[in-house]
Enzyme design. Structure first.
Site, PDB file in Angstrom:
ATOM      1  N   ALA A   1      48.521 119.008  24.387  1.00 59.93           N
ATOM      2  CA  ALA A   1      47.833 118.201  24.042  1.00 59.93           C
ATOM      3  C   ALA A   1      46.385 117.571  25.383  1.00 59.93           C
ATOM      4  O   ALA A   1      46.644 117.743  25.852  1.00 59.93           O
ATOM      5  CB  ALA A   1      48.496 117.269  22.913  1.00 59.93           C
TER       6      ALA A   1
ATOM      7  N   GLY B   1      52.682 119.943  24.310  1.00 60.08           N
ATOM      8  CA  GLY B   1      51.896 121.171  23.166  1.00 60.08           C
ATOM      9  C   GLY B   1      51.710 122.172  23.506  1.00 60.08           C
ATOM     10  O   GLY B   1      51.990 123.202  22.814  1.00 60.08           O
TER      11      GLY B   1
ATOM     12  N   GLU C   1      56.027 114.724  28.258  1.00 58.90           N
ATOM     13  CA  GLU C   1      54.863 114.043  27.532  1.00 58.90           C
ATOM     14  C   GLU C   1      55.764 112.794  27.957  1.00 58.90           C
ATOM     15  O   GLU C   1      55.011 111.637  28.263  1.00 58.90           O
ATOM     16  CB  GLU C   1      55.142 113.737  26.855  1.00 58.90           C
TER      17      GLU C   1
END
Ligand code: 3H9
Length: 694
Positions: A61, A102, A125
């Site tokens: 992301a 992501g 993450e």
């Protein structure tokens, strides 16, 4: 559009094209959805390949979008993955270089995955204080098994693609042309009837899932007490194991949305970008040519010089090590060897590698031997006269274009540069002790330091794995200039009613690795004393508590003398509160007419941390640091500031500068308040409702 679309003999190729790492920002996500729909609607297409241009499949992301409207704008990553997974034509991910966060979650949404060897596969993450929020906690355990997945999710560590061969993650590991192999694979599966396999439909098989999850939970409890994310990672995986894919996914989403708002996540993202931003100097373009550094020389084989030399040999760069006396030189090399032997004992270095490293060191007593060095770092006694001798001599022997660096922590770099006829080649490289361990390197930019010298030093800093932060010339540079204000406050608080153990406890509870008094006992109280004596002469107008001087007058220099602010038993570093010191402090308060009062832990933390932020604000205003995140990086990597609070400047932003200003004004109106000179830019930003890092 950040995505390219082409067709190759009946296969659609969707290529993420969003440099530098194909972050899955809004336009990339929209491009993926559009590409899948286009391929679905094209009767000549039988299958789809999804890949990434440049140096990544995808780094995940787009972190810069977090907490902005774009992050939640459709198509979200969850939607894009749903579209990929729902495609009736098989989607084949062709993974190379990097598939992280992501990016890996997107690949887990495809029907088949082929990968090049050497690709870094990770769900990192957790390192940003969040958890995989697009199905990673649900699909990865279904692809590679519960144990391997939970380890990857909780640690965030990358695993090489070839190590995951044979798991349900990859259908093929491809040597050679990845795209061609993916196209061939796609044609093959495109000819097969659907439905095509979805990771979400697999079962999580484990003989004792509950027991294993508890085992991981116990392990995390000790190491992640200040970070909520690792715990949530486990909870989300567990939710999927217990309640199935859809409920697990919904729970994961909930956790993601709450974690992304936490101060811990903000701090970790700040550190991620701060580290990268520190290497960029506003007026030194990134394409500034760097000088070649093939040979380094270090002057001084003491603790500092030896540690500095180790950094370079660890990176394979040969070092000439110079001392004035054979005995000191032998001792220096022996200490380096001993350090490496310690690493060998821990199993982190082979005996052969130890010998290779030692062989990269050429000890010498002669300045003439420095003539071939491209970078010479001086780590001699901290006195201008001594530096003068060294730099004058260096000017005679160093080759043209060699970089002459000083490890000074307190002296004026411009005066040092002026001892040479080449001030443009002189720069400060302020390492922190132990220099082979500490991440921080303050790069001191003199008024004449040339841009290519700076570019070179920043590049070599990366090579030796340091976080380099540029500081202008001022007393103490960024880190020590700020710490002086922190220590001043700590000493005033002793005078006003606190005891060393209380101050240390309060700030250690806040998260500092070590409070000011334990730290001072470790470093040696005589060092601060010497600096203060200089200060009294240079800045007679500045008000200091003389309480530490009284301690030093009794010879209590810290651990090395068996006593300082605390008592120590021989051979033991444990700090025991000292009755004698308490009496001395109480007597001192009386002598200076200070009425002792109870000082709260909250006041201790505010006075110490806001003193840092206030001085940091001045450092910013004077242009000594070019951005607030640079100051935070200095404190995170060199001074034990708690990572989850993001550094003194981000912490002040989190508290709110309006509140910081009010607190400072309150302390300024009390005894010893003259030590608070509030920074004008702090007041200005507070009035605008802004922060240092906005
Ligand atoms: C996520 O995916 C959440 C999802 O689970 C759920 C969503 C709903 N975004 O490190 P480098 C920039 S969270 C934006 O020097 P390298 C970086 O700032 C994400 N920017 O290169 C730098 O910019 P600049 C999970 C990013 O080759 C440039 O790229 N993913 C991102 O040494 C080069 O970076 C991660 O946590 C990003 N995601 O290493 C991966 N990633 O040039 C974090 C990088 O302006 N990234 N940038 O300074 C990395 O670990 C490394 O950057 C990577 C490349 C290994 C990818």
């Amino acid at each position: 559009m950040a995505v390219d679309y082409t067709t190759r003999d009946g296969v659609a190729v969707i290529t993420l094209n969003n440099p530098p790492v194909n972050g899955l920002g809004l336009s990339t996500r929209a491009g993926i959805v559009e590409g899948i729909e286009r391929a679905q609607n094209d009767a000549s297409v039988t299958a789809i390949v999804l890949t990434g241009a440049g140096k990544a499949f995808s780094g995940g992301a787009d972190i810069t979008e977090f907490n902005t409207p774009k992050a939640t704008q459709e198509p979200t990553l969850a939607t894009a993955i749903q579209v990929v997974e729902g495609s009736t034509k098989p989607v084949v991910a062709a993974i190379h270089s990097v598939a992280m966060g992501g990016g890996l979650e997107l690949a887990l949404g495809t029907h088949y995955r082929v990968a090049a060897p050497g690709a870094q596969i990770a769900l990192p993450e957790v390192k940003l204080g969040i958890l995989p929020g697009a199905g990673g906690t649900q699909r990865l355990p279904r692809a590679i098994g519960l144990e391997a997945a939970l380890n990857m999710i909780v640690s965030g560590a990358p695993v090489m693609s070839e190590k995951l061969a044979g798991t349900g993650l990859f259908d093929e590991i491809v040597e050679g042309d990845l795209l061609e192999a993916a196209l061939a694979f796609a044609r093959k599966v495109g000819a097969q009837a659907g439905p095509h396999p979805r990771v979400r439909d697999r079962k999580i098989e484990h003989p004792n899932a509950e027991g294993f999850i508890q085992f991981v939970r116990n392990g995390v409890a000790g190491v992640a007490k200040n970070f909520p994310a690792p715990h949530k990672c486990i909870d989300a995986v567990e939710a999927g194991v217990k309640n199935g894919f859809d409920k697990g996914l919904a729970f994961e989403r909930e956790c993601f949305m709450s974690l992304v708002q936490t101060p811990e996540s903000r701090a970790l993202r700040h550190a991620f970008f701060g580290e990268r931003a520190a290497s960029k100097i506003p007026d030194v373009p990134s394409d500034t040519p760097a000088r070649e550094i093939r040979q380094v020389a270090v002057i001084g084989a003491g603790t500092m010089g030896g540690g500095i030399a180790m950094n370079f040999v660890n990176a394979g760069v040969p070092v000439t090590l110079l001392e004035t006396k054979q005995e000191a030189l032998d001792r220096g090399v022996a200490t380096i060897r001993k350090n490496y032997e310690g690493t060998v004992k821990k199993g982190k270095l082979t005996p052969e590698a130890l010998e290779q490293r030692i062989a990269l060191i050429t000890p010498t007593l002669s300045y003439e031997d420095l003539g071939n060095a491209d970078l010479i770092i001086e780590a001699v006694f901290e006195e201008l006269g001594v530096k003068e001798q060294v730099f004058k001599r260096l000017d005679e022997v160093a080759k043209k274009g060699a970089i002459l660096a000083s490890n000074t922590s307190t002296l004026d770099l411009d005066r040092i540069a002026a001892f040479t006829k080449r001030p443009q080649d002189v720069v400060g490289m302020h390492f922190f002790s132990p220099a082979n361990v500490m991440k921080l390197l303050e790069v001191v930019r003199g008024k004449e330091t040339s841009k290519d010298v700076l570019a070179t030093v920043m590049k070599i800093a990366k090579k030796i794995k340091k976080t380099a932060v540029v500081s202008g010339v001022c007393d103490g540079f960024i880190g020590n200039r700020m710490i002086e204000q922190y220590i001043r406050q700590a000493l005033f608080m002793l005078e006003e009613g606190a005891l060393p153990a209380q101050v240390d406890r309060a700030i250690e509870k806040f998260g500092f690795a070590m409070g000011p008094f334990r730290m001072s006992d470790l470093a040696g109280n005589d060092i601060g004393w010497a600096i203060r004596k200089r200060r009294y002469q240079e800045h007679p107008e500045m008000h200091y508590s003389k309480i530490a001087d009284r301690l030093c007058e009794t010879g209590r220099f810290g651990q090395k003398t068996g006593g300082g602010w605390y008592d120590y038993k021989a051979g033991d570093r444990t700090a025991h509160p000292s009755k004698l010191v308490e009496e001395m402090i109480v007597a001192f308060s009386k002598d200076v007419g200070a009425e002792r009062r109870k000082i709260s832990d909250e006041e201790i933390v505010e006075r110490l941390v806001f003193a840092l932020a206030n001085e940091g604000a001045k450092i910013l205003e004077e242009g000594i640091a070019s951005k607030a995140s640079d100051i935070d990086m200095v404190y995170l990597t060199g001074y034990g500031f708690p990572l989850w609070r993001g550094g003194p400047m981000l912490y002040a932003d989190t508290v709110g500068l309006y509140n910081v200003e009010r607190a400072i004004r309150r302390y300024a109106s009390r005894p010893n308040g003259d030590a608070w000179q509030i920074a004008p830019n702090l007041v200005e930003l507070a009035a605008k409702g802004r922060g240092f890092n906005d």
